[in-house]
Design an enzyme around this catalytic site. Structure first.
Site, PDB file in Angstrom:
ATOM      1  N   CYS A   1      38.982  19.324  10.727  1.00 54.30           N
ATOM      2  CA  CYS A   1      38.219  20.374  11.392  1.00 54.30           C
ATOM      3  C   CYS A   1      38.730  20.460  12.816  1.00 54.30           C
ATOM      4  CB  CYS A   1      36.713  20.122  11.320  1.00 54.30           C
ATOM      5  SG  CYS A   1      36.144  18.678  12.226  1.00 54.30           S
ATOM      6  N   ALA A   2      37.906  20.784  13.768  1.00 52.93           N
ATOM      7  CA  ALA A   2      38.385  21.021  15.130  1.00 52.93           C
ATOM      8  C   ALA A   2      38.916  19.755  15.787  1.00 52.93           C
ATOM      9  CB  ALA A   2      37.269  21.602  15.984  1.00 52.93           C
TER      10      ALA A   2
END
Length: 535
Positions: free
Chosen positions: A474-475
């Site tokens: 994810c980020a």
């Protein structure tokens, strides 16, 4: 199931990363088209106005095509193979579904209780998507259809057909299966979604009337779910979906920002729903207070090393709004502090809302400056000063409370470790020594870069390529599913590679890498591919 949900949430973040830059560009265009800020040069009809209008039209791309971005972005994160082909399949099948919906409503609208003759937008419940007049299912519909396509892709993409049908295998087969699957799904959407739209309208009314408590609960859940990776499911329906306003707070705010900037009417009166996008304030104001508490409670001889760790992660949190590297530095050694952090963050947002602060403030300081403070300052400086005063007050509260609890309960926050434990980041010298000793294998591969060494350390800590089942990110987190969790090394092995922490949930692991995670993942997968080839 938790691992699957976490992986799904991480995949949703792929398109979300595009919104920050686009939002800043739209905000800048609005600023430079406002005569109250830049003078008569910005009057409509001037060359200056035309140039910035052109730039603004391009900046609106991701907001106007949110559904397509999520349709394409989800397979990138979730497809187990041939991700690019999966994205193409999702795009085609999503459009197919919307064409089905459009035709069903055109010919059988009364049966579904929908007046297809209405204009799109407003209260009609319809929208133009890629030129198709269809039901406005927003990103919820996009994610739903894309998830179905990913499932079809993962299950049937490699299916071998007889030679005379070979032209229909691979992506063609998925498109065929999707075509027939979308017929009943489109029918169900036509039947069910208009009722859901009515429910969303009721929820908007409820949340708007919930006031300060609603803002507090929303912000608390958004923070407390960070360790699970499920916080995406809290803010996404509000910020990018229809939970409180059509098309989400971010798009609605940008569409009306110029209007808000040129009026003296309090923004809270015009846009009370903006209270559900105040969670970025904890990123900006809480992070310095937490970092200061860590520094001043660290042992004197370790403060220099602690400072070297805290400066980059605090700047990342304040400027970019990515708080996980900072939060994961204390989450596992002092969980009560994280719970307190969620409570204080929610209280800060609720306090700001109570005193009239609203807007699109879910990101970091750069985002806040461009999308809120600069365009609004001329007519709403009172709200900005109120926000600043409350925010700085909570910075002090964070520092005092965190420092007191760290000292009282002797939490092993950075710099307070036992004497035999060193506060450090990843050492390239140690890596090279380990590699020379043969413990990390050969990473002299084509396409290797500064992230290859880091990826090699993580791969070794996971037990090598033989133990890797799935890879995602994810980020800020590298998300790995392993075959045998027992052979995964302790967290210290990952921290040798610069990780800020590790989340363990059975065979599902999350390595908190930071904003470099896409590059690290790419090198991780390169190493994984080489390891599999050598088997």
């Amino acid at each position: 199931m938790m691992e699957k949900v976490q992986r799904f949430g991480g995949a949703m973040f792929t398109p979300v990363l595009l919104f920050s830059f686009s939002g800043i560009m739209v905000a800048l265009a609005i600023i430079f088209k406002n005569p109250m800020i830049v003078g008569s040069i910005a009057n409509e009809g001037t060359v200056w106005y035309g140039i910035w209008s052109v730039l603004e039209s391009g900046a609106w791309t991701v907001f106007n095509q949110m559904e397509l971005l999520f349709v394409i972005g989800l397979p990138i994160g979730l497809a187990k193979k041939a991700n690019a082909r999966a994205a193409m399949e999702a795009f085609v099948i999503y459009l197919t579904c919307n064409y089905f919906i459009s035709s069903m409503l055109e010919y059988f609208g009364p049966f579904f209780g929908v007046d297809f003759a209405q204009e799109v937008g407003g209260d009609s419940g319809m929208k133009l998507i890629a030129g198709i007049k269809t039901l406005d299912t927003g990103i919820i519909g996009a994610i739903f259809i894309s998830a179905i396509v990913v499932w079809l892709h993962n299950r049937y993409f490699d299916t071998k057909l007889p030679d005379f049908l070979g032209i229909f295998q691979g992506s063609s087969l998925i498109a065929i299966l999707g075509f027939f699957a979308m017929l009943p799904i489109a029918f169900l959407i036509c039947l069910i979604w208009p009722k859901i739209q009515m429910g969303i309208g009721s929820m908007q009314t409820f949340l708007a009337s919930a006031g300060t408590f609603g803002v507090w609960l929303y912000t608390f859940l958004e923070r407390i779910l960070i360790p699970t990776g499920l916080h995406h499911f809290i803010y996404t329906p509000f910020v990018f979906g229809p939970a409180v306003v059509e098309n989400g707070i971010t798009k609605y705010w940008m569409a009306h920002l110029n209007e808000y900037a040129q009026t003296t009417t309090p923004i809270k009166q015009l846009f009370p729903q903006g209270g559900f996008a105040l969670h970025g304030n904890s990123k900006i104001f809480a992070s310095p207070g937490i970092a200061a508490a860590f520094y001043f409670t660290a042992k004197p001889d370790k403060r220099k090393k602690v400072l070297a760790i805290l400066i980059p992660v605090t700047l990342t949190a304040v400027l970019a709004g990515i708080t996980e590297p900072l939060e994961f530095t204390f989450l596992f050694v002092a969980p009560p502090l994280f719970i307190l952090h969620a409570v204080l963050a929610a209280t800060m947002a609720a306090t700001m809302y109570f005193f009239g602060v609203v807007g699109d403030m879910g990101g970091g300081f750069i985002d806040l400056l461009a999308k809120n403070w600069i365009p609004l300052f001329a007519n709403h400086k009172g709200m900005i000063f109120t926000q600043l005063l409350i925010g700085l007050s909570f910075t002090l509260i964070y520092f005092i409370v965190f420092r007191a609890l760290i000292l009282k309960f002797n939490f092993a926050t950075p710099g307070r470790e036992e004497e035999d434990q060193e506060v450090k980041l990843y050492s390239k010298k140690e890596y090279k020594e380990a590699k020379k000793a043969g413990t990390l294998g050969d990473v002299g591969i084509a396409g290797a870069n500064q992230y290859t060494e880091q990826a090699a350390i993580y791969l070794e800590a996971f037990g090598g390529s033989d133990n890797i089942e799935k890879v995602n990110n994810c980020a800020t987190r590298l998300r790995i599913t392993v075959k045998d969790e027992e052979i995964v090394l302790p967290d210290g092995a990952f921290k040798e590679g610069g990780a800020h922490g590790v989340v363990r949930n059975g065979t599902a692991f999350q390595v908190i890498v930071g904003l470099d995670v896409p590059q690290v993942r790419e090198q991780f997968e390169n190493l994984l591919a080489i390891g599999n080839e050598n088997q």
